[in-house]
Write a protein that holds these residues in place. Structure first.
Motif, mmCIF file in Angstrom:
data_model
loop_
_atom_site.group_PDB
_atom_site.id
_atom_site.type_symbol
_atom_site.label_atom_id
_atom_site.label_comp_id
_atom_site.label_asym_id
_atom_site.label_seq_id
_atom_site.Cartn_x
_atom_site.Cartn_y
_atom_site.Cartn_z
ATOM 1 N N PRO A 172 0.823 -1.212 0.000
ATOM 2 C CA PRO A 172 0.000 0.000 0.000
ATOM 3 C C PRO A 172 0.854 1.257 0.000
ATOM 4 O O PRO A 172 2.006 1.246 0.450
ATOM 5 N N ALA A 173 0.305 2.353 -0.512
ATOM 6 C CA ALA A 173 0.992 3.639 -0.449
ATOM 7 C C ALA A 173 0.915 4.143 0.986
ATOM 8 O O ALA A 173 -0.176 4.308 1.528
ATOM 9 N N LEU A 174 2.058 4.350 1.625
ATOM 10 C CA LEU A 174 2.122 4.721 3.037
ATOM 11 C C LEU A 174 2.590 6.169 3.178
ATOM 12 O O LEU A 174 3.651 6.535 2.660
ATOM 13 N N HIS A 175 1.791 6.968 3.866
ATOM 14 C CA HIS A 175 2.120 8.377 4.098
ATOM 15 C C HIS A 175 2.010 8.675 5.595
ATOM 16 O O HIS A 175 0.985 8.382 6.211
ATOM 17 N N ALA A 176 3.053 9.259 6.150
ATOM 18 C CA ALA A 176 3.056 9.619 7.567
ATOM 19 C C ALA A 176 3.274 11.122 7.706
ATOM 20 O O ALA A 176 4.242 11.675 7.176
ATOM 21 N N LEU A 177 2.366 11.770 8.413
ATOM 22 C CA LEU A 177 2.459 13.199 8.715
ATOM 23 C C LEU A 177 2.744 13.304 10.210
ATOM 24 O O LEU A 177 1.892 12.976 11.036
ATOM 25 N N VAL A 178 3.950 13.718 10.569
ATOM 26 C CA VAL A 178 4.367 13.693 11.969
ATOM 27 C C VAL A 178 4.704 15.096 12.459
ATOM 28 O O VAL A 178 5.217 15.929 11.711
ATOM 29 N N ASP A 179 4.422 15.334 13.719
ATOM 30 C CA ASP A 179 4.756 16.632 14.310
ATOM 31 C C ASP A 179 6.258 16.705 14.578
ATOM 32 O O ASP A 179 6.893 15.704 14.948
ATOM 33 N N GLU A 180 6.823 17.885 14.415
ATOM 34 C CA GLU A 180 8.264 18.070 14.585
ATOM 35 C C GLU A 180 8.745 17.690 15.985
ATOM 36 O O GLU A 180 9.875 17.204 16.158
ATOM 37 N N ALA A 202 15.875 5.067 6.721
ATOM 38 C CA ALA A 202 16.105 3.935 5.824
ATOM 39 C C ALA A 202 14.828 3.584 5.055
ATOM 40 O O ALA A 202 14.877 3.279 3.853
ATOM 41 N N ALA A 203 13.683 3.636 5.745
ATOM 42 C CA ALA A 203 12.410 3.324 5.094
ATOM 43 C C ALA A 203 12.089 4.345 3.999
ATOM 44 O O ALA A 203 11.555 4.004 2.944
ATOM 45 N N ILE A 204 12.435 5.604 4.258
ATOM 46 C CA ILE A 204 12.223 6.658 3.255
ATOM 47 C C ILE A 204 13.118 6.397 2.045
ATOM 48 O O ILE A 204 12.677 6.457 0.888
ATOM 49 N N GLU A 205 14.388 6.112 2.286
ATOM 50 C CA GLU A 205 15.329 5.859 1.193
ATOM 51 C C GLU A 205 14.923 4.642 0.373
ATOM 52 O O GLU A 205 15.104 4.622 -0.850
ATOM 53 N N VAL A 211 7.157 10.662 4.104
ATOM 54 C CA VAL A 211 6.980 11.344 5.382
ATOM 55 C C VAL A 211 7.067 12.857 5.182
ATOM 56 O O VAL A 211 7.921 13.348 4.437
ATOM 57 N N ARG A 212 6.174 13.573 5.847
ATOM 58 C CA ARG A 212 6.269 15.024 5.926
ATOM 59 C C ARG A 212 6.201 15.435 7.391
ATOM 60 O O ARG A 212 5.489 14.820 8.175
ATOM 61 N N ILE A 213 6.940 16.500 7.729
ATOM 62 C CA ILE A 213 6.994 16.984 9.101
ATOM 63 C C ILE A 213 6.166 18.254 9.235
ATOM 64 O O ILE A 213 6.327 19.208 8.465
ATOM 65 N N HIS A 214 5.274 18.248 10.226
ATOM 66 C CA HIS A 214 4.504 19.443 10.564
ATOM 67 C C HIS A 214 5.371 20.288 11.480
ATOM 68 O O HIS A 214 5.646 19.895 12.615
ATOM 69 N N PRO A 215 5.853 21.455 11.010
ATOM 70 C CA PRO A 215 6.805 22.236 11.801
ATOM 71 C C PRO A 215 6.198 22.843 13.053
ATOM 72 O O PRO A 215 5.008 23.184 13.096
ATOM 73 N N SER A 216 7.039 22.990 14.072
ATOM 74 C CA SER A 216 6.568 23.527 15.348
ATOM 75 C C SER A 216 6.182 24.996 15.250
ATOM 76 O O SER A 216 5.517 25.527 16.139
ATOM 77 N N SER A 217 6.565 25.647 14.163
ATOM 78 C CA SER A 217 6.206 27.054 13.970
ATOM 79 C C SER A 217 4.744 27.223 13.556
ATOM 80 O O SER A 217 4.226 28.339 13.548
ATOM 81 N N ARG A 218 4.081 26.116 13.212
ATOM 82 C CA ARG A 218 2.682 26.174 12.806
ATOM 83 C C ARG A 218 1.776 25.678 13.939
ATOM 84 O O ARG A 218 2.189 24.841 14.744
ATOM 85 N N GLY A 271 0.735 22.105 4.127
ATOM 86 C CA GLY A 271 1.475 23.142 4.852
ATOM 87 C C GLY A 271 2.729 22.634 5.531
ATOM 88 O O GLY A 271 3.465 23.424 6.143
ATOM 89 N N ALA A 272 2.996 21.334 5.435
ATOM 90 C CA ALA A 272 4.165 20.743 6.100
ATOM 91 C C ALA A 272 5.415 20.905 5.246
ATOM 92 O O ALA A 272 5.357 21.326 4.084
ATOM 93 N N LEU A 273 6.559 20.571 5.819
ATOM 94 C CA LEU A 273 7.792 20.530 5.032
ATOM 95 C C LEU A 273 7.637 19.487 3.939
ATOM 96 O O LEU A 273 7.006 18.448 4.137
ATOM 97 N N ASP A 274 8.228 19.749 2.775
ATOM 98 C CA ASP A 274 8.101 18.781 1.694
ATOM 99 C C ASP A 274 8.902 17.519 2.013
ATOM 100 O O ASP A 274 9.650 17.464 2.989
ATOM 101 N N GLU A 275 8.753 16.506 1.153
ATOM 102 C CA GLU A 275 9.378 15.212 1.421
ATOM 103 C C GLU A 275 10.905 15.309 1.527
ATOM 104 O O GLU A 275 11.523 14.701 2.413
ATOM 105 N N LYS A 276 11.524 16.089 0.642
ATOM 106 C CA LYS A 276 12.982 16.189 0.637
ATOM 107 C C LYS A 276 13.495 16.813 1.927
ATOM 108 O O LYS A 276 14.415 16.287 2.577
ATOM 109 N N ASN A 277 12.908 17.944 2.326
ATOM 110 C CA ASN A 277 13.361 18.615 3.545
ATOM 111 C C ASN A 277 13.003 17.823 4.799
ATOM 112 O O ASN A 277 13.739 17.844 5.788
ATOM 113 N N SER A 278 11.880 17.118 4.764
ATOM 114 C CA SER A 278 11.499 16.279 5.906
ATOM 115 C C SER A 278 12.496 15.141 6.078
ATOM 116 O O SER A 278 12.914 14.828 7.201
#
Length: 301
Positions: A172-180, A202-205, A211-218, A271-278
């Motif tokens: 399955p296509a797996l997407h995780a949105l996690v808080d910073e 490693a899982a991302i690579e 995975v995308r990170i929800h930044p603490s600034s938001r 609104g989260a960091l993109d995949e590369k920056n995450s």
């Protein structure tokens, strides 16, 4: 039942059809139980998906609820037969009650057949991404509420779920949105956190997860931990909602609440960091785990 329907999809189709027909008729579950001369708990368990209704029970129930279209009736009878065809390891009675809640059993059946899974994780990484030591540290935090043998059983179940997800074909296509904040939270200690972050990198690579990170600034979205699962063979946009808080969990069937969670997830994802920056942030956090005091800013330039 549609040719592509799987047991979990078939089971869900039947119970939602029953629930919708009862609502359209204007009956309560108690009224249905009295009319069918069943216990109230039986009706509740059928509608929740805890049990699969038999053909012999389904026919008179559909007649009472006013479902008379022959094609619809036949499709639902075929679906209930398909839903009862195959038993899986999570259906075993030993996993009932404290070892595996009804909602978790349903979640696992959906995970086994989902085409995509979207998770929002505000406090810890999603269960399907956790290393064994990270998961154990979380479960041991509830040692004052659950026995050691229950912790061990749930550990085994969680690892089995991961193995099942990663071993599926197609996966399955797996997407995780996690808080910073999770990148700094030393669940189980620094070494456990470092190991967890490295495993996610490693899982991302390997292309196992996005995975995308929800930044603490938001601002923090007004949701707790939840998963949205789209089932194979179902229309795009239709999802199962699973929510959990501590030792409590539930499967949500309400279309309005599901839509709100999906809208919230999409808005936060955008609104989260993109995949590369995450991915860079996670790798950097793994390399520096324990080097930053609480409240440090891990943002890269």
């Amino acid at each position: 039942m549609s040719p592509g329907d799987t047991p979990a999809v078939a089971r869900r189709k039947v119970r939602l059809a029953i629930k919708d027909a009862r609502s359209a008729k204007g009956d309560t579950q108690t009224q249905v139980a009295e009319a069918m001369e069943w216990s109230l708990s039986k009706v509740m368990r059928i509608e929740s998906g805890e049990v699969t209704i038999s053909k012999n029970d389904l026919r008179p129930l559909l007649a009472y609820l006013g479902v008379k279209d022959r094609k619809v009736v036949e499709e639902l009878l075929e679906a209930t037969a398909a839903a009862r065809q195959r038993k899986q390891w999570w259906d075993d009675k030993r996993y009932q009650g404290a070892l595996l809640t009804q909602a978790t059993r349903q979640l696992i059946s959906f995970e086994a057949e989902a085409s995509s899974i979207r998770s929002f994780a505000p406090t810890t990484f999603p269960g399907w991404l956790q290393t064994e030591r990270y998961a154990r540290a979380i479960l041991e935090g509830y040692a004052y509420e659950i026995a050691e043998d229950v912790i061990e059983a749930r550990m085994s179940i969680r690892m089995e779920r991961q193995k099942m997800l990663r071993g599926r074909e197609p996966r399955p296509a797996l997407h995780a949105l996690v808080d910073e904040s999770i990148l700094l939270r030393e669940v189980g200690g620094v070494e456990v956190l470092r190991e967890q972050l490295a495993a996610i990198s490693a899982a991302i690579e390997d292309g196992l997860v996005v995975v995308r990170i929800h930044p603490s600034s938001r601002p923090m979205p007004p949701f707790g931990h939840f998963d949205l699962l789209n089932l194979a063979g179902e229309a795009d946009g239709h999802a199962v909602l699973y929510r959990e808080s501590g030792l409590y969990d539930e499967i949500v069937d309400d279309a309005v609440r599901i839509a709100r969670h999906r809208e919230g997830w999409d808005r936060t994802w955008d609104g989260a960091l993109d995949e590369k920056n995450s991915a860079r942030r996670i790798a950097a956090a793994a390399a520096s785990a324990g080097a930053y005091p609480a409240g440090s800013d891990l943002r890269t330039e």
